[in-house]
Structures are given as structure tokens and as C-alpha cells.
Design an enzyme around this catalytic site. Structure first.
Site, PDB file in Angstrom:
ATOM      1  N   CYS A  72       0.836  -1.188   0.000  1.00  0.00           N
ATOM      2  CA  CYS A  72       0.000   0.000   0.000  1.00  0.00           C
ATOM      3  C   CYS A  72       0.878   1.248   0.000  1.00  0.00           C
ATOM      4  O   CYS A  72       1.853   1.317   0.742  1.00  0.00           O
ATOM      5  CB  CYS A  72      -0.956   0.095   1.180  1.00  0.00           C
ATOM      6  N   ARG A  74       4.176  -0.305  -4.577  1.00  0.00           N
ATOM      7  CA  ARG A  74       3.874  -0.832  -3.245  1.00  0.00           C
ATOM      8  C   ARG A  74       2.579  -1.647  -3.214  1.00  0.00           C
ATOM      9  O   ARG A  74       2.263  -2.284  -2.219  1.00  0.00           O
ATOM     10  CB  ARG A  74       3.758   0.324  -2.240  1.00  0.00           C
ATOM     11  N   TRP A 129      -2.557  -2.893  -1.676  1.00  0.00           N
ATOM     12  CA  TRP A 129      -2.228  -4.324  -1.793  1.00  0.00           C
ATOM     13  C   TRP A 129      -3.063  -5.008  -0.727  1.00  0.00           C
ATOM     14  O   TRP A 129      -2.852  -4.807   0.471  1.00  0.00           O
ATOM     15  CB  TRP A 129      -0.733  -4.538  -1.541  1.00  0.00           C
ATOM     16  N   ASN A 139      -1.898   1.905   5.549  1.00  0.00           N
ATOM     17  CA  ASN A 139      -0.977   0.862   5.095  1.00  0.00           C
ATOM     18  C   ASN A 139      -0.605   0.048   6.331  1.00  0.00           C
ATOM     19  O   ASN A 139      -0.041   0.590   7.277  1.00  0.00           O
ATOM     20  CB  ASN A 139       0.278   1.522   4.481  1.00  0.00           C
ATOM     21  N   GLY A 140      -0.933  -1.241   6.340  1.00  0.00           N
ATOM     22  CA  GLY A 140      -0.609  -2.073   7.500  1.00  0.00           C
ATOM     23  C   GLY A 140      -1.767  -3.001   7.820  1.00  0.00           C
ATOM     24  O   GLY A 140      -2.663  -3.206   6.992  1.00  0.00           O
ATOM     25  N   GLU A 157      17.830 -17.905  -7.142  1.00  0.00           N
ATOM     26  CA  GLU A 157      17.467 -16.546  -7.551  1.00  0.00           C
ATOM     27  C   GLU A 157      16.949 -16.536  -8.994  1.00  0.00           C
ATOM     28  O   GLU A 157      15.965 -15.860  -9.304  1.00  0.00           O
ATOM     29  CB  GLU A 157      18.690 -15.619  -7.379  1.00  0.00           C
ATOM     30  N   LYS A 168      13.251 -15.236 -10.066  1.00  0.00           N
ATOM     31  CA  LYS A 168      13.036 -14.176 -11.060  1.00  0.00           C
ATOM     32  C   LYS A 168      12.049 -14.641 -12.117  1.00  0.00           C
ATOM     33  O   LYS A 168      11.159 -13.908 -12.522  1.00  0.00           O
ATOM     34  CB  LYS A 168      14.341 -13.768 -11.762  1.00  0.00           C
ATOM     35  N   GLU A 170       8.329 -15.138 -10.593  1.00  0.00           N
ATOM     36  CA  GLU A 170       7.566 -13.972 -10.130  1.00  0.00           C
ATOM     37  C   GLU A 170       7.126 -13.064 -11.272  1.00  0.00           C
ATOM     38  O   GLU A 170       6.106 -12.395 -11.158  1.00  0.00           O
ATOM     39  CB  GLU A 170       8.292 -13.195  -9.028  1.00  0.00           C
ATOM     40  N   HIS A 182      17.924 -36.825  -6.689  1.00  0.00           N
ATOM     41  CA  HIS A 182      17.144 -37.279  -5.525  1.00  0.00           C
ATOM     42  C   HIS A 182      15.660 -36.941  -5.671  1.00  0.00           C
ATOM     43  O   HIS A 182      14.927 -36.967  -4.685  1.00  0.00           O
ATOM     44  CB  HIS A 182      17.706 -36.656  -4.248  1.00  0.00           C
ATOM     45  N   LYS A 242       6.247  -4.415  -3.936  1.00  0.00           N
ATOM     46  CA  LYS A 242       7.686  -4.236  -3.797  1.00  0.00           C
ATOM     47  C   LYS A 242       8.150  -4.341  -2.348  1.00  0.00           C
ATOM     48  O   LYS A 242       9.156  -4.930  -2.040  1.00  0.00           O
ATOM     49  CB  LYS A 242       8.064  -2.873  -4.386  1.00  0.00           C
TER      50      LYS A 242
END
Ligand code: M6R
Length: 613
Positions: A2, A27, A73, A99-100, A486, A490, A493, A509, A608
Site C-alpha cells: 500500500c 507498493r 495491496w 498501510n498495515g 534466484e 526471477k 515472479e 534425488h 515491492k
């Protein structure tokens, strides 16, 4: 998660707010809304991106010099028009953006419902504004800030909030706890926002509010900050050094692409003034002040989330290999809750691009109570983690806006590599020769990264060949195992292709069962120390008809012949190799995502800065 922005001053508020929302959209981007006071109270909100809100607002009267906006968000309540912010009090006189998460919202809601309040949305935020309204009902003359203060005393959880009152077009009230809120101070005008980006055009003077502080801004009187305990505080006004160009795409199609291409510069910025191979020195100010803590550390514990956690994984190899210090890596979200054994001899390093990640912040707060020394490696200057740690190093990568982290990661790795080299040398664990070689190769990294960036067209071709895959496997060994993780992160996402990273030897395995002619397998095959074993892994994949994309050292013709596709990167000392091997993986994911028509900078469901636990 947010983004919030508010303005009061002499200018038209709406253009500042909508521009601020565009800058804060990284955000959260599932819905957006504004409140503007201009005689009447104009509250509009809309599911979707800020551009959808703008369409809704076309032709509306949004004049006025006070207002606020929000980009969401979702946490409580699905993303739709009703759950979008702002939310109003029952009588429609107060408007809030938040926001929260208000953790005890359910019990507060029940109590308010018992008093006759009804709610339109499923959000925790609407409960808070009703609570403030309820407190004021008891005392008609209670100021908005005082009612807010009393309400926040009843609240558990995290918040950055801004509140407007219909009949008071000169006042804004804001407050924060565990979510960021910045006050911008201009000439007769004031801003509140989740970060400084909406205000840099107008002022470079800011105050980063502390937890449980409430700010009241009055158009002609200025601002006053009080704690939730009602003590007036006088925080220092800081001058920020952020240029508007740093917040623009600068001709690139996406922020992610710009940030990938910035890496030769951002890696150099991370090293600037900290290393000189010719003179044989490397130093980090934040470390020098506390060198004994590092040199005497019985253990280093690294904690982080997501891509920053992958940087921590590489640091584990670096600290153990070069400095011979026992090192552990912890997901911040798990670290805090499993009652870890921490002693005053431990050094805890928190790594974060945003400096606001709630899990990382909570992890270090809890470690602090156990007496450990806390060091922060953070990109976002002035954020919460640096304020919570005893010392630290900024990574100086500049604002990273693409949700997929790229340049922040390589700048974290640069700082962590310098730390390991310093410690290895000072503890006498690496030879003089090796020390000098590492320093000069580290200094050469920006130029080597630039060379890899020139291979973008070749990598784009490979992307075209595998763009329709449903799954992908990433394999690496040693220093390049975390790079496999990583690379997989990438890809998943931003392109929504399911991807897994594995240590190459683990393939047999289990994951080997997945390999068939449709499965791209990206193998980072640059490690000299495990070369023969990696060659065997490639053969195992080829024997099952997998599509091998190998990241190889320049001139490695043997692996080149075995692989379906190969991308050559310059030869470098192995501890530095992650700084190079990650670059082609970033470019590959980027092109695949673009070819699949994905929204690269704002992937679905993500944000983000993850400021909720
Ligand atoms: O700001 P932080 O570095 O603390 O963020 C941690 C993660 O949320 C972040 O790295 C996330 O995984 C990125 N989307 C990865 O590209």
C-alpha cells in the site's frame, strides 16, 4: 504494501496526489482512491491500477488544496471498489487511508457493531475510522489528533495512516507504527507519504516519523509531532538526496530493464570510496567502527527474505570460505518464531532492499532483545532497518522500482563480498596474494557485467525458444547454488512459469523425475571446483531429453557442445562469480516475461515492499 500520499498547501492537491500514487504504485496495485476537500468532500476509489482510477476521475471537479490518495495491496478483503481506500466514518465526516494491518480489528469491530456501527467493507481500516468517530462522539470538542491518539492506544498491529475531516480543510493527521511514513516540509506546504518519491519535486526536507508518532499538520500553523503517550517530539529535519530522474524509466520499456542495465554503475556505486585494489585496501565505515565485534564473532547469522535471502545464502559461502567464521542463514519470517539461540557474541546481519520488510524488521527487533550485535545492509536510505540496527552499510544502488529485485541484489552481494574479504584478510585466513587478486577482480566486476549485458539479443533468442514452457529447473553448485534459486525466483515472479532452483547434485534425488523434452534446465556451469560433476549433471539432463541452457565460462567449448543453448560469461575468481552469473538469468526472465505479455514491473499479487508479516 500500500502506498499513501497526502498534501496540504497552496497548490492544487490532485495532480500531486495522482503523480505520487503513480510513483508509489510499486507498493501495491489492486485498487486506488483519493479524498479531496473543496467545500465538499470528494472521495473516489476504484478496483485496478492508478490508471483505472484516473479514468474514473476524468471530468470530475477535483480542485482543492488539501487531499490524499492510496494505492492498495489487499490484506483484509478482496480487491474491489468497496474495499479500496479511502474509508469513511459512519457519518461520512472522516476519511482514512492506511498501510498495515490492524490485528485486533475483529474484536474492535464487534464492539463497535454492538454500539450500532455498520460497515460497508471487509477491511480492518474501516474499523479504525469508526473507532475514531466513536471516541469523538463522547466528547464533541475532542480534536481529531487526540481522538486518533486515543484510538491508536486500543489498536494492535501495524499502521501508517492519514486522516482528513470534511469540515476542516486545513488539517491533516497522520500516524505510524511498523509501516513507513515520511513528512515532507516545503515552503508553506506539507506532504505525507510512504516514501519520499511523491515529494522530491517540491522539497528535499523530510522527517521520517518514528513508531507510535502522530503528526498534525495545519495549513497556516505548520506541523506538530506527538507520541502516542502525548509527549511532543522534535525530530531532526533531514535533507534527502534523491533526484527525480532516478524515479523515471529513462527511455527503457520497464523499470526492471533499466535496473538490469544500471548494474555496472550501481555495483561501482556500492564500492565507491570503499575499495582501492592498487593501494591494496578495502573498508566499510560501518564495519570499521565495530571491527572487534566482527573479528571476535563466534557466529554470523544472516537474516532476510526473498532475493535478499539469496544474497544471504551466498554470504554464508563467502564468510565461511574466506573468513572461516561459522555462518547461518535464516528466513526472517521463521527466525523470529522458532526461539533461536542467540548470544552477545553473535553478529546478526539483516539484508533488505527496502529496509521496511516487516519480517526482517521483526526478526532483528527480537534478536536485539537477546543482546546480539545487529548490522544492516540496506538500500533505502532512512528506512526502518537502519534505524533498528547498531551499524550497517548502505548499498547505494539508488531507488529500485521494478518489483523483481535486480540491481539491489548485486549491490548487496558487492557489499557482502567486501565484508568477507575484509574479515578474511584481517583474520589472516586468506593469503596476501589472494587478497589482492580478489580486490582487483572485484573492481573489474562493473566492466564484466557490462560485457554480459551486451549479450541481451542472444539471451532474447533463447527466451523465445523456451517462452512456452510450463516449468523450469535451475541448477547450480557451491557459490552458484543460491544463484539457481534466484534465477528460478526471477522467472516465476514475473512470467508465472513454475520454476525451482536446486543444488545440481540434488537433482537425482527427486527433480530428475520431472525432466522431459519440454523442460528447460538452466545450469550454472562456471564453477571450476566442481566442473566434472556439473558435466555429469548436464549429461543426466540430456539423457532424459531436457533442454539445457548452460551459463558457462568464456571459451568452455566442451560444455557449449553438450548444451542446447549456452551463454558465456567472463572467467572470475569463484567467490565473485555470483555477481556475473546472475546477470544472464535476470535478462532471460525479463525477455520471457515480456514475450508472454506479463506486466513485468507489477507482477500479479506482489508488492515491492512487504510491510506485513
Ligand atoms: O526489501 P527486501 O529486500 O527486504 O525485500 C525482500 C523480498 O520481498 C524481495 O526480495 C522479493 O522477494 C522480490 N520480489 C524479489 O524479486
Amino acid at each position: 504494501m500500500c502506498g499513501i500520499v497526502a498534501y496540504v498547501g497552496d497548490r492544487e492537491a490532485y495532480p500531486i496526489i495522482i503523480d505520487g500514487l503513480r510513483r508509489l504504485e510499486y507498493r501495491g496495485y489492486d485498487s486506488a482512491g483519493v479524498s479531496i476537500i473543496n467545500g465538499s468532500f470528494n472521495n473516489y476509489k476504484k478496483q485496478g491500477k492508478v490508471s483505472d482510477l484516473e479514468q474514473l476521475l476524468e471530468g470530475k471537479d477535483l480542485h482543492g488544496t488539501i487531499g490524499m490518495g492510496h494505492t492498495r495491496w489487499a490484506t483484509h478483503g478482496v480487491p474491489n471498489d468497496v474495499n479500496a481506500h479511502p474509508h469513511l466514518s459512519g457519518d461520512g465526516n472522516l476519511s482514512i487511508i492506511h498501510n498495515g494491518i490492524i490485528e485486533n480489528y475483529a474484536s474492535l469491530k464487534q464492539a463497535l457493531e454492538n454500539l450500532g456501527h455498520t460497515f460497508k467493507s471487509d477491511t480492518d481500516t474501516e474499523v479504525l475510522i469508526h473507532l475514531i468517530e466513536e471516541i469523538r462522539k463522547g466528547e464533541k470538542d475532542l480534536s481529531l489528533e487526540e481522538a486518533t491518539r486515543q484510538a491508536l492506544q486500543k489498536v494492535d498491529g501495524a499502521y501508517a495512516i492519514v486522516i482528513l475531516e470534511k469540515d476542516n480543510p486545513d488539517k491533516i493527521v497522520g500516524a505510524k507504527k511498523s509501516s513507513p511514513l515520511v513528512l515532507g516540509i516545503g515552503d508553506g506546504e506539507y506532504f505525507l507519504a510512504s516514501d519520499a518519491s511523491p515529494m522530491v519535486k517540491y522539497t528535499d526536507k523530510v522527517i521520517y516519523l518514528e513508531d507510535e508518532e502522530i503528526v498534525t499538520i495545519e495549513r497556516d500553523k505548520g506541523y506538530q509531532i506527538r507520541t502516542i503517550e502525548n509527549k511532543v517530539t522534535n525530530p531532526k529535519v533531514l535533507q534527502i538526496d534523491l533526484k527525480i530522474e532516478e524515479l523515471e524509466k529513462g527511455g527503457y520499456d520497464h523499470f526492471m530493464l533499466k535496473e538490469i542495465y544500471q548494474q555496472p554503475v550501481t555495483i561501482a556505486e556500492s564500492m565507491r570510496g570503499r575499495i582501492n585494489a592498487a593501494e591494496g585496501w578495502c573498508k566499510l565505515g560501518g564495519m570499521e567502527l565495530h571491527m572487534n565485534r566482527f573479528l571476535n564473532a563466534k557466529r554470523i547469522i544472516l537474516t532476510a527474505c526473498g532475493t535478499s535471502w539469496h544474497a544471504a545464502m551466498i554470504a554464508e559461502y563467502l564468510f565461511e570460505d574466506l573468513a572461516r567464521i561459522p555462518t547461518e542463514v535464516e528466513y526472517a519470517s521463521e527466525f523470529r518464531y522458532r526461539n533461536p539461540i542467540i548470544t552477545p557474541d553473535d553478529v546478526i546481519i539483516a539484508i533488505s532492499q527496502s529496509g521496511e520488510t516487516a519480517d526482517t524488521l521483526a526478526a532483528i527487533k527480537s534478536a536485539k532483545t537477546k543482546g546480539a550485535f545487529l548490522y544492516g545492509i540496506v538500500n533505502n536510505v532512512g528506512s526502518s532497518i537502519p534505524r533498528e540496527t547498531h551499524s550497517g552499510s548502505y548499498t547505494h544502488a539508488g531507488p529500485e522500482i521494478g518489483v523483481a529485485s535486480t540491481k539491489a541484489f548485486t549491490s548487496q552481494l558487492t557489499v557482502l563480498t567486501m565484508m568477507a574479504i575484509i574479515l578474511g584478510y584481517q583474520k589472516g585466513k586468506i593469503s596476501e596474494d589472494y587478497y589482492h587478486r580478489l580486490l582487483s577482480e572485484l573492481e573489474s566486476i562493473p566492466a564484466q557485467v557490462a560485457k554480459i549485458l551486451n549479450k541481451s539479443e542472444q539471451i532474447k533468442y533463447i527466451a523465445g525458444e523456451v517462452r512456452n514452457a510450463s516449468n523450469a529447473l535451475y541448477l547450480g553448485r557451491g557459490y552458484n547454488f543460491p544463484i539457481a534459486l534466484e534465477g528460478a525466483l526471477k522467472l516465476k515472479e514475473i512470467s508465472y512459469i513454475h520454476a525451482e532452483g536446486y543444488p545440481a547434485a540434488e537433482m537425482k534425488h527427486g527433480p530428475i523425475a520431472l525432466i522431459d523434452m519440454y523442460m528447460p534446465v538452466v545450469i550454472i556451469a562456471t564453477n571450476e571446483s566442481a566442473r566434472e560433476k556439473i558435466i555429469s549433471n548436464i549429461q543426466e539432463v540430456k539423457a532424459r531429453k531436457g533442454i539445457v541452457i548452460a551459463i558457462i565460462t568464456e571459451g568452455d567449448d566442451k560444455i557449449k557442445e553438450m548444451a542446447d543453448f549456452s551463454i558465456e560469461i567472463p572467467m572470475i575468481e569463484e567467490p565473485l562469480s555470483p555477481l556475473l552469473s546472475v546477470i544472464p538469468l535476470q535478462i532471460l526472465s525479463y525477455h520471457i516475461a515480456v514475450m508472454r505479455g506479463c506486466h513485468v514491473d507489477q507482477p500479479r499479487n506482489l508488492a515491492k515492499s512487504v510491510t506485513v508479516e
